[in-house]
Design an enzyme around this catalytic site. Structure first.
Site, PDB file in Angstrom:
ATOM      1  N   THR A 101      40.247  10.447  46.424  1.00  0.00           N
ATOM      2  CA  THR A 101      41.413  11.102  47.027  1.00  0.00           C
ATOM      3  C   THR A 101      41.401  10.948  48.539  1.00  0.00           C
ATOM      4  O   THR A 101      42.420  10.626  49.158  1.00  0.00           O
ATOM      5  CB  THR A 101      41.423  12.602  46.665  1.00  0.00           C
ATOM      6  OG1 THR A 101      41.375  12.745  45.251  1.00  0.00           O
ATOM      7  CG2 THR A 101      42.658  13.285  47.206  1.00  0.00           C
ATOM      8  N   THR A 102      40.236  11.160  49.152  1.00  0.00           N
ATOM      9  CA  THR A 102      40.120  11.054  50.607  1.00  0.00           C
ATOM     10  C   THR A 102      40.375   9.633  51.085  1.00  0.00           C
ATOM     11  O   THR A 102      40.802   9.422  52.223  1.00  0.00           O
ATOM     12  CB  THR A 102      38.731  11.544  51.063  1.00  0.00           C
ATOM     13  OG1 THR A 102      38.459  12.811  50.463  1.00  0.00           O
ATOM     14  CG2 THR A 102      38.651  11.676  52.571  1.00  0.00           C
ATOM     15  N   TYR A 164      47.669  16.135  35.410  1.00  0.00           N
ATOM     16  CA  TYR A 164      49.045  16.471  35.064  1.00  0.00           C
ATOM     17  C   TYR A 164      49.265  16.668  33.562  1.00  0.00           C
ATOM     18  O   TYR A 164      49.952  17.583  33.152  1.00  0.00           O
ATOM     19  CB  TYR A 164      50.028  15.410  35.611  1.00  0.00           C
ATOM     20  CG  TYR A 164      51.487  15.781  35.436  1.00  0.00           C
ATOM     21  CD1 TYR A 164      52.055  16.789  36.218  1.00  0.00           C
ATOM     22  CD2 TYR A 164      52.284  15.147  34.490  1.00  0.00           C
ATOM     23  CE1 TYR A 164      53.387  17.146  36.053  1.00  0.00           C
ATOM     24  CE2 TYR A 164      53.609  15.500  34.314  1.00  0.00           C
ATOM     25  CZ  TYR A 164      54.155  16.499  35.102  1.00  0.00           C
ATOM     26  OH  TYR A 164      55.471  16.859  34.929  1.00  0.00           O
ATOM     27  N   TYR A 189      34.357  13.700  37.512  1.00  0.00           N
ATOM     28  CA  TYR A 189      34.936  14.465  38.624  1.00  0.00           C
ATOM     29  C   TYR A 189      35.804  15.574  38.062  1.00  0.00           C
ATOM     30  O   TYR A 189      36.848  15.322  37.466  1.00  0.00           O
ATOM     31  CB  TYR A 189      35.750  13.520  39.510  1.00  0.00           C
ATOM     32  CG  TYR A 189      36.376  14.140  40.743  1.00  0.00           C
ATOM     33  CD1 TYR A 189      35.981  15.377  41.234  1.00  0.00           C
ATOM     34  CD2 TYR A 189      37.360  13.444  41.448  1.00  0.00           C
ATOM     35  CE1 TYR A 189      36.551  15.916  42.370  1.00  0.00           C
ATOM     36  CE2 TYR A 189      37.941  13.969  42.585  1.00  0.00           C
ATOM     37  CZ  TYR A 189      37.538  15.217  43.046  1.00  0.00           C
ATOM     38  OH  TYR A 189      38.119  15.755  44.176  1.00  0.00           O
ATOM     39  N   ARG A 194      43.407  20.197  41.539  1.00  0.00           N
ATOM     40  CA  ARG A 194      44.279  19.032  41.697  1.00  0.00           C
ATOM     41  C   ARG A 194      44.749  18.488  40.352  1.00  0.00           C
ATOM     42  O   ARG A 194      45.879  18.015  40.236  1.00  0.00           O
ATOM     43  CB  ARG A 194      43.563  17.921  42.471  1.00  0.00           C
ATOM     44  CG  ARG A 194      43.504  18.128  43.975  1.00  0.00           C
ATOM     45  CD  ARG A 194      42.907  16.903  44.667  1.00  0.00           C
ATOM     46  NE  ARG A 194      42.878  17.040  46.107  1.00  0.00           N
ATOM     47  CZ  ARG A 194      43.823  16.587  46.929  1.00  0.00           C
ATOM     48  NH1 ARG A 194      44.892  15.990  46.431  1.00  0.00           N
ATOM     49  NH2 ARG A 194      43.718  16.734  48.238  1.00  0.00           N
ATOM     50  N   LYS A 217      30.691  15.584  39.662  1.00  0.00           N
ATOM     51  CA  LYS A 217      31.192  16.175  40.912  1.00  0.00           C
ATOM     52  C   LYS A 217      31.992  17.404  40.519  1.00  0.00           C
ATOM     53  O   LYS A 217      33.065  17.315  39.931  1.00  0.00           O
ATOM     54  CB  LYS A 217      32.065  15.187  41.685  1.00  0.00           C
ATOM     55  CG  LYS A 217      32.662  15.775  42.969  1.00  0.00           C
ATOM     56  CD  LYS A 217      33.589  14.789  43.665  1.00  0.00           C
ATOM     57  CE  LYS A 217      34.211  15.417  44.911  1.00  0.00           C
ATOM     58  NZ  LYS A 217      35.173  14.492  45.583  1.00  0.00           N
ATOM     59  N   ILE A 265      29.488  15.608  47.488  1.00  0.00           N
ATOM     60  CA  ILE A 265      30.386  14.504  47.824  1.00  0.00           C
ATOM     61  C   ILE A 265      31.373  15.121  48.794  1.00  0.00           C
ATOM     62  O   ILE A 265      32.240  15.895  48.412  1.00  0.00           O
ATOM     63  CB  ILE A 265      31.047  13.903  46.578  1.00  0.00           C
ATOM     64  CG1 ILE A 265      29.955  13.335  45.657  1.00  0.00           C
ATOM     65  CG2 ILE A 265      32.043  12.818  46.967  1.00  0.00           C
ATOM     66  CD1 ILE A 265      30.481  12.771  44.343  1.00  0.00           C
TER      67      ILE A 265
END
Length: 355
Positions: A101-102, A164, A189, A194, A217, A265
């Site tokens: 994402t980053t 989603y 993850y 999110r 994560k 992370i």
């Protein structure tokens, strides 16, 4: 951890036979090739075989969730990316997490992804582990991106819970085991804030025995998850050291690792890599006083680097440090609002990153 040595045989079998036998939870189960419908090229099979014993195993410590530097026109800034990678090597960063994402991976083409992966392999392969984000909503696309990571020589994949659509736990279990069957070590993850779905500790315990599922994560911010996951692993006959647990929430990372986690992370590590490495080493040693000393000046930064959606503030912070020339983000994101410049700058000063 022996999980890193089990990939090549399973991948070759999937390509060559109607059914493969993949070790899951210390037993063998038939895996139909219909579950792995992406075709595997000869070069990808060769990469699985040749990279298996050359991978840098994931280890404890601070992994940077790396930004992707871009020019003012939105092109990936390759020379600056190389400089950032060297900056993290020199600063003691323990592992590299790219195209997450980053790193704005959601708005990159496959060709752009390959460029970033190739640069990372050229700069840091064999020096620190290269963890690459390959997760998305469509399992076929996850496979495509994971096979690309294998081709490029990366060490592990970061696979997010499909967002989603809110799969049930059984669907998530099947999803992660299917991706692990491709042959590249997987870091699960879990970021329900999110993705809209929470991969529960009980479910993590069920997949923890897969030889290619090597880490999690955990980005719920709930530090009690460490004990819950360890308990679920015990109930499934899996030793604690068979799965690395990384915090994905900078604000609670200290407590997460003091409570039995293995590292982080980190978004903060983009601007404070040495401090985050030192923080993780102190937490792994259970040195509470040293953890407090290092982390106290960082607490405001942990919070204010999310004053707008990640990675907007941290990209501006990296620019403010002079490490990149441009804080451009691809739409639908945008550069940090001037209303927040002072907030982030003050947090950086408190952390000792600016005078």
């Amino acid at each position: 951890m022996m999980k890193f040595l089990c990939a090549a045989t399973a991948a070759l079998s999937v390509a060559q036979t109607a059914y493969a036998f993949a070790p899951i939870n210390n037993r063998y189960a038939e895996v139909s090739t219909s579950q792995l419908s992406v075709s595997v090229s000869a070069s990808q099979l060769a990469a699985v075989g040749s990279n298996t014993n050359e991978r840098t195993p994931m280890r404890q410590g601070s992994y940077v969730a790396l930004i992707t530097p871009m020019t003012e026109t939105g092109a990936i800034d390759i020379p600056t990316l190389r400089m950032l990678l060297q900056f993290h090597l020199e600063s003691g960063t323990d592992g590299l997490c790219i195209l997450g994402t980053t790193g704005e991976a959601a708005v990159m083409t496959m060709a752009e992804r390959k460029t970033v992966l190739d640069v990372a392999v050229e700069e840091v392969k064999g020096k620190i582990p290269i963890l690459v984000g390959t997760g998305t909503i469509d399992p076929e696309h996850v496979k495509e991106q994971t096979l690309q990571a294998i081709d490029c020589g990366c060490d592990a994949s970061l696979v997010v819970t499909p967002y989603y659509v809110k799969p049930p736990q059984r669907g998530l279990i099947r999803h992660f085991e299917t991706m692990a069957d491709l042959g590249l070590p997987v870091c699960i993850y879990n970021v329900p804030g999110r993705s809209g779905v929470d991969f529960l500790p009980e479910s993590i315990g069920q997949v923890a025995g897969h030889p290619n599922i090597v880490a999690v994560k955990e980005a719920t911010g709930d530090v009690s998850r460490v004990a819950q996951i360890h308990e679920a692993m015990f109930e499934n006959g899996v030793a604690k050291d068979e799965l690395l647990l990384f915090s994905g929430d900078d604000g609670s990372t200290d407590e997460f690792v003091l409570g039995g986690g293995d590292g982080c992370i980190s978004v903060t590590a983009n601007v404070a890599p040495s401090l985050m490495h030192n923080l993780m080493m102190a937490a792994l040693k259970k040195d509470h006083d040293e953890v407090a000393r290092i982390n106290s000046p960082l607490r405001r930064l942990h919070q204010d680097e999310f004053c707008e959606a990640n990675p907007i503030p941290i990209k501006w912070a990296v620019k403010r440090m002079g490490k990149i020339d441009c804080a451009y983000l691809r739409p639908p994101l945008d550069e940090l609002s001037p209303d927040f410049h002072g907030i982030v700058e003050d947090a950086m000063k408190e952390a000792g990153l600016l005078s």
